[in-house]
Design a protein around this motif. Structure first.
Motif, short mmCIF file in Angstrom:
data_model
loop_
_atom_site.label_atom_id
_atom_site.label_comp_id
_atom_site.label_asym_id
_atom_site.label_seq_id
_atom_site.Cartn_x
_atom_site.Cartn_y
_atom_site.Cartn_z
N ASP A 228 5.42 17.43 -6.44
CA ASP A 228 5.02 16.29 -7.27
C ASP A 228 6.18 15.37 -7.59
OD1 ASP A 228 3.00 14.93 -9.02
OD2 ASP A 228 4.45 15.49 -10.55
N ALA A 229 7.31 15.91 -8.00
CA ALA A 229 8.45 15.08 -8.39
C ALA A 229 8.92 14.22 -7.22
CB ALA A 229 9.58 15.95 -8.92
N ALA A 230 9.02 14.82 -6.04
CA ALA A 230 9.46 14.05 -4.86
C ALA A 230 8.44 12.99 -4.48
CB ALA A 230 9.70 14.99 -3.68
N LEU A 231 7.15 13.33 -4.59
CA LEU A 231 6.09 12.38 -4.25
C LEU A 231 6.14 11.17 -5.18
CD1 LEU A 231 3.64 12.06 -2.33
CD2 LEU A 231 2.24 13.14 -4.11
N ARG A 232 6.32 11.43 -6.46
CA ARG A 232 6.39 10.34 -7.43
C ARG A 232 7.68 9.54 -7.25
NH1 ARG A 232 7.23 12.06 -12.05
NH2 ARG A 232 7.14 14.32 -11.86
N GLU A 233 8.76 10.21 -6.96
CA GLU A 233 10.04 9.52 -6.81
C GLU A 233 10.01 8.51 -5.67
OE1 GLU A 233 14.79 10.49 -5.97
OE2 GLU A 233 13.36 12.12 -6.29
N VAL A 234 9.51 8.92 -4.49
CA VAL A 234 9.48 7.99 -3.36
C VAL A 234 8.49 6.87 -3.61
CG1 VAL A 234 10.25 9.74 -1.71
CG2 VAL A 234 7.80 9.38 -2.04
N THR A 235 7.40 7.17 -4.32
CA THR A 235 6.39 6.15 -4.61
C THR A 235 6.93 5.10 -5.57
OG1 THR A 235 4.58 7.71 -4.24
CG2 THR A 235 4.08 5.75 -5.54
N VAL A 236 7.53 5.54 -6.67
CA VAL A 236 8.06 4.61 -7.66
C VAL A 236 9.19 3.78 -7.06
CG1 VAL A 236 9.25 4.43 -9.88
CG2 VAL A 236 7.35 6.03 -9.62
N SER A 237 10.06 4.42 -6.29
CA SER A 237 11.17 3.70 -5.66
C SER A 237 10.66 2.61 -4.73
CB SER A 237 12.06 4.68 -4.90
OG SER A 237 13.09 3.99 -4.20
N PHE A 238 9.68 2.94 -3.90
CA PHE A 238 9.12 1.97 -2.96
C PHE A 238 8.48 0.80 -3.70
CE2 PHE A 238 5.34 0.50 -0.60
CZ PHE A 238 5.94 0.01 0.55
N LEU A 239 7.66 1.10 -4.71
CA LEU A 239 6.94 0.04 -5.40
C LEU A 239 7.87 -0.86 -6.22
CD1 LEU A 239 3.65 1.82 -6.56
CD2 LEU A 239 4.01 0.26 -4.64
N LEU B 268 4.05 2.41 2.34
CA LEU B 268 4.73 3.70 2.23
C LEU B 268 3.73 4.75 2.66
CD1 LEU B 268 6.92 5.73 1.32
CD2 LEU B 268 5.88 5.65 -0.97
N LEU B 269 4.09 5.53 3.68
CA LEU B 269 3.21 6.58 4.20
C LEU B 269 3.90 7.93 4.07
CD1 LEU B 269 0.70 7.58 5.83
CD2 LEU B 269 2.07 7.16 7.90
N THR B 270 3.19 8.90 3.53
CA THR B 270 3.68 10.28 3.48
C THR B 270 2.62 11.21 4.07
OG1 THR B 270 2.76 10.83 1.29
CG2 THR B 270 4.93 9.76 1.33
N TYR B 271 3.10 12.26 4.71
CA TYR B 271 2.25 13.38 5.11
C TYR B 271 3.01 14.67 4.80
CZ TYR B 271 -1.43 10.90 7.72
OH TYR B 271 -2.52 10.13 8.07
N ASN C 143 9.05 -3.82 6.58
CA ASN C 143 9.27 -3.41 5.19
C ASN C 143 8.48 -2.17 4.81
OD1 ASN C 143 10.93 -5.75 4.70
ND2 ASN C 143 9.05 -6.95 4.51
N SER C 144 8.18 -1.32 5.81
CA SER C 144 7.41 -0.11 5.55
C SER C 144 8.28 1.13 5.71
CB SER C 144 6.20 -0.04 6.50
OG SER C 144 5.31 -1.11 6.23
N GLN C 145 7.82 2.22 5.12
CA GLN C 145 8.56 3.49 5.17
C GLN C 145 7.60 4.63 5.49
OE1 GLN C 145 10.76 4.27 1.55
NE2 GLN C 145 11.28 2.10 1.27
N VAL C 146 8.06 5.55 6.31
CA VAL C 146 7.36 6.81 6.55
C VAL C 146 8.27 7.92 6.05
CG1 VAL C 146 6.38 8.38 8.26
CG2 VAL C 146 6.13 5.90 8.55
N LEU D 169 0.84 -1.19 0.00
CA LEU D 169 0.00 0.00 0.00
C LEU D 169 0.87 1.24 0.00
CD1 LEU D 169 -2.50 -1.07 2.83
CD2 LEU D 169 -2.92 -1.19 0.36
N VAL D 170 0.44 2.26 -0.75
CA VAL D 170 1.05 3.58 -0.70
C VAL D 170 -0.02 4.55 -0.24
CG1 VAL D 170 2.14 5.44 -2.01
CG2 VAL D 170 2.72 3.05 -2.51
N LEU D 171 0.23 5.23 0.85
CA LEU D 171 -0.76 6.13 1.45
C LEU D 171 -0.22 7.54 1.48
CD1 LEU D 171 -1.63 3.85 4.53
CD2 LEU D 171 -2.62 3.78 2.22
N TRP D 172 -0.82 8.41 0.68
CA TRP D 172 -0.46 9.82 0.68
C TRP D 172 -1.48 10.56 1.56
CZ3 TRP D 172 -0.35 10.77 -5.35
CH2 TRP D 172 0.73 10.08 -5.92
N SER D 173 -1.04 11.04 2.70
CA SER D 173 -1.90 11.82 3.59
C SER D 173 -3.27 11.17 3.78
CB SER D 173 -2.08 13.25 3.07
OG SER D 173 -0.84 13.90 2.96
#
Length: 313
Positions: A297-308, A240-243, A267-270, A169-173
């Motif tokens: 946006d670029a940072a959000l996509r970068e951490v998401t793609v890297s995690f997945l 992967l969790l971001t806020y 295996n999770s990241q905050v 799961l990827v959870l943005w806010s």
């Protein structure tokens, strides 16, 4: 001698016929397997047509297991994901990951009233989109959900609500407050107003909100009875969790409790640091950058793609 020649000629003839049959089967097989069109269209769902967008990796191989990411937008949003989902889908396609994103009930191009926006209806539409991707495009690899805000709450609950196993799961806010605390975004500065809206919906079947949409009694009931952070712990999936640093829509307890839940999972990241100057939609703070420009946006996509890609490959 003539009999031998005739027999040899028959063998050659049947060999040619067999070769021609194999070639014909190969051509027909290619045409049968040819990938259907992708882009914007309606996916047939168990509840009706679902406005959706499909994106696939550029090269597909027969028998290859293709991962699928289902992108889930937030409250009153649409399948553009506050402008983030379009480029994210392209980035994931480059990594060999297919995506489907949909307009939830009452949102975007959906023809349903907003009162159809319930967690159970959203989960059913995710089920339908996954089934469509598997049946139509042979996308049968691991499944992940990417959810923003209320889409993040749905993603957190989906492993316990949906019909398909999920791998990450990827959870943005995510709006992951327990029970009615999950409705804090309706009026985080005055929770008594949130309680009043919920009470009106339960009494009358629906209630107006400051976001210019009506929520239903079913939606309120499902929010009351759900605990997405408990669901995260029970599922035990990589998360992967971001806020963002300016989460003005949620109570501090919503954010802190969700961070604690994610940090307890293997295996999770905050990830918080890249977004300290962003708002709930990962735009720049008013007065410093254009609030309509997704500067995060670029940072959000970068951490998401890297995690997945780490999880799926």
């Amino acid at each position: 001698m003539n009999q031998y020649k005739r027999r040899r000629a028959m063998i050659i003839l049947w060999g040619c016929i067999a070769a021609l049959a194999l070639c014909t089967a190969a051509v027909l097989g290619f045409l049968w397997w040819k990938t259907p069109e992708v882009g914007d269209f309606s996916i047939p769902g168990t509840r009706g047509e679902i406005p959706a967008t499909v994106e696939l990796p550029g090269k597909l191989s027969r028998g290859e297991e293709i991962p699928l990411a289902v992108l889930c937008h937030g409250f009153t949003g649409n399948r553009g994901g506050d402008t983030h989902f379009t480029q994210l889908a392209a980035d994931l396609a480059e990594q060999g990951i297919a995506t489907v994103r949909m307009d939830f009930p009452g949102c975007g191009e959906s023809t349903e009233p907003y009162t159809a926006y319930t967690l159970s209806n959203m989960a059913a539409d995710v089920d339908s989109c996954i089934a469509y991707m598997q049946d139509t495009y042979n996308v049968t690899g691991p499944i992940v959900l990417v959810g923003h805000s209320m889409g993040g709450r749905l993603a957190s609950l989906y492993p316990s609500m949906g019909n398909y196993p999920v791998d990450a799961l990827v959870l943005w806010s995510p709006a992951n407050g327990t029970g009615l605390q999950g409705l804090d975004f309706l009026n985080v500065e005055d929770l008594s107003q949130v309680e009043a809206v919920a009470a009106e919906a339960l009494a009358n079947g629906k209630a107006a909100t400051k976001w210019n949409v009506e929520i239903s009694d079913v939606f309120v009931q499902e929010m009351q009875s759900s605990d997405p952070n408990a669901a995260l712990r029970e599922a035990g999936l990589p998360v992967l969790l971001t806020y963002a640093g300016h989460e003005t829509l949620f109570l501090e307890s919503t954010v802190s409790e969700t961070i604690a839940a994610a940090e307890s999972l293997p295996n999770s990241q905050v990830v918080l640091e890249p977004f300290v100057n962003g708002d709930h939609n990962y735009f720049g703070p008013t007065g410093k950058e254009d609030p309509e420009t997704p500067v995060m946006d670029a940072a959000l996509r970068e951490v998401t793609v890297s995690f997945l890609t780490d999880i799926l490959k």
